[in-house]
Write a protein that holds these residues in place. Structure first.
Motif, PDB file in Angstrom:
ATOM      1  N   THR A 178       0.865  -1.179   0.000  1.00 10.44           N
ATOM      2  CA  THR A 178       0.000   0.000   0.000  1.00 10.44           C
ATOM      3  C   THR A 178       0.905   1.234   0.000  1.00 10.44           C
ATOM      4  N   PRO A 179       1.013   1.945  -1.110  1.00 11.47           N
ATOM      5  CA  PRO A 179       1.883   3.127  -1.136  1.00 11.47           C
ATOM      6  C   PRO A 179       1.285   4.262  -0.302  1.00 11.47           C
ATOM      7  N   PHE A 180       2.145   4.968   0.410  1.00 13.50           N
ATOM      8  CA  PHE A 180       1.737   6.147   1.170  1.00 13.50           C
ATOM      9  C   PHE A 180       2.512   7.367   0.696  1.00 13.50           C
ATOM     10  N   LYS A 181       1.937   8.532   0.934  1.00 12.27           N
ATOM     11  CA  LYS A 181       2.656   9.782   0.744  1.00 12.27           C
ATOM     12  C   LYS A 181       3.389  10.135   2.033  1.00 12.27           C
ATOM     13  N   ALA A 182       4.259  11.134   1.951  1.00 12.80           N
ATOM     14  CA  ALA A 182       5.033  11.528   3.128  1.00 12.80           C
ATOM     15  C   ALA A 182       4.143  11.966   4.283  1.00 12.80           C
ATOM     16  N   ASN A 183       2.947  12.485   3.962  1.00 15.39           N
ATOM     17  CA  ASN A 183       2.020  12.923   5.013  1.00 15.39           C
ATOM     18  C   ASN A 183       1.169  11.790   5.582  1.00 15.39           C
TER      19      ASN A 183
ATOM     20  N   ASN B 192       9.167   6.338  -0.412  1.00 17.70           N
ATOM     21  CA  ASN B 192       9.624   5.419   0.629  1.00 17.70           C
ATOM     22  C   ASN B 192       8.973   5.820   1.957  1.00 17.70           C
ATOM     23  N   ALA B 193       7.637   5.691   2.002  1.00 17.24           N
ATOM     24  CA  ALA B 193       6.852   6.215   3.118  1.00 17.24           C
ATOM     25  C   ALA B 193       6.038   5.104   3.777  1.00 17.24           C
ATOM     26  N   PHE B 194       5.844   5.235   5.087  1.00 21.02           N
ATOM     27  CA  PHE B 194       5.174   4.214   5.889  1.00 21.02           C
ATOM     28  C   PHE B 194       4.310   4.879   6.955  1.00 21.02           C
TER      29      PHE B 194
END
Length: 315
Positions: A38-43, A292-294
């Motif tokens: 599941t890709p996330f944005k930095a926020n 590269n966000a979690f």
């Protein structure tokens, strides 16, 4: 009595276009599935554009099916509304090009039943459900959990044994009991890392009960022992090589399968050196598929490992 997999006829077009045809679930699960990140944005928001790109990447790479909301998808950090959105989005973007498996699992049997009754599963080929975690139930508790959710599920259930995460191994005896006795349980993803246990399941499983690996690094030899394929983490980035490796092994072309296994071996080691999905997301971020966000408590891999992954990919 075990329902035959051939009892489930699902409309499934080939991944690369062509005439739509009917496949049994057993046929759909033969080969490589990918446990989508599941890709996330930095926020912290879900990155829907990156998820669409990932879906396109893995289908173009030749995987046979996709699995949404599995462990690699960081589901413990995704709320209920977001899970519904992810399921609907995945169906929309896959657009029936390959089958979609939906992950629905929890340590509460009642919560799993509720989600099975309320999730939009009309387009799902099956449900992947992890063995109950944290509470460490007995083997009888695991059996009763799966028996209960299988009865409630509108779709076939795929067992998922991953004791490194759940804290409790589902033994071969429990797996076989479920496979032989519980209607609507038709397959399993086996990730115990115990080759003897895997062979015990393969030796005594019902004829149409599907067993796939949940471990990229040993999936090729497991297919040689009789497994039907792999639900892969690595295929999020290495879709073509992983899919080709598993197809070659299924065709008993072990020379080709070994060549691809050895090509990917260092990547597997780097990918799982610290955590999953930290490793695979590093590969994908370097490759330009996502940030590269979690969401906590998952964090990116260490700087030293990230640099090693960069060096591997540049090489």
């Amino acid at each position: 009595m075990q329902l035959p997999v051939s009892g489930y006829q699902t409309l499934a077009p080939p991944a690369h276009g062509g005439t739509t045809f009917f496949m049994t679930l057993q046929e759909q699960l033969r080969g490589t599935g990918v446990a989508l990140v599941t890709p996330f944005k930095a926020n912290g928001a879900i990155d829907w554009n990156a998820l669409e790109k990932t879906i396109q990447h893995v289908i173009s790479g030749g995987v046979e099916y996709v699995v949404t909301l599995g462990t690699t998808g960081e589901t413990p950090t995704i709320n209920s509304d977001e899970k519904l959105d992810v399921i609907k989005f995945t169906f929309e973007k896959v657009n029936k090009r390959v089958p979609v498996i939906v992950g629905i699992g929890d340590y509460s049997t009642a919560d799993v039943v509720k989600r099975l009754e309320t999730c939009p599963l009309e387009e799902a080929a099956a449900v992947l459900s992890v063995s109950p975690y944290y509470s460490k139930p007995t083997q009888e508790g695991i059996f009763q959990h799966y028996k209960t959710i299988a009865k409630a599920s509108p779709k076939p259930i795929i067992l998922y044994n991953v004791p490194a995460r759940t804290g409790r191994n589902m033994t071969a005896a429990t797996t076989l009991r479920l496979a032989h006795e519980v209607e609507n349980i038709v397959a399993m993803k086996e990730a115990s890392g115990d080759m003897v246990q895997c062979m015990q399941i393969l030796k005594d499983r019902p004829k149409d009960f599907v067993v796939v690996s949940g471990d990229d690094a040993v999936a090729m030899p497991q297919v040689a022992c009789g497994m039907d394929g792999l639900i892969s983490v690595a295929a999020n980035w290495f879709a073509k090589d992983v899919s080709d490796m598993i197809r070659a092994a299924l065709a008993s072309d072990y020379a080709t399968a070994r060549t691809l296994q050895f090509k990917l071996l260092d990547a597997f080691e780097l990918m799982f050196a610290e955590n999953n999905p930290g490793g695979i997301k590093a590969f994908m971020a370097i490759g330009g598929l996502l940030e590269n966000a979690f969401r906590l408590p998952v964090v990116p891999v260490s700087d030293s490992l990230y640099k090693s992954i960069e060096a591997f990919m540049n090489k």
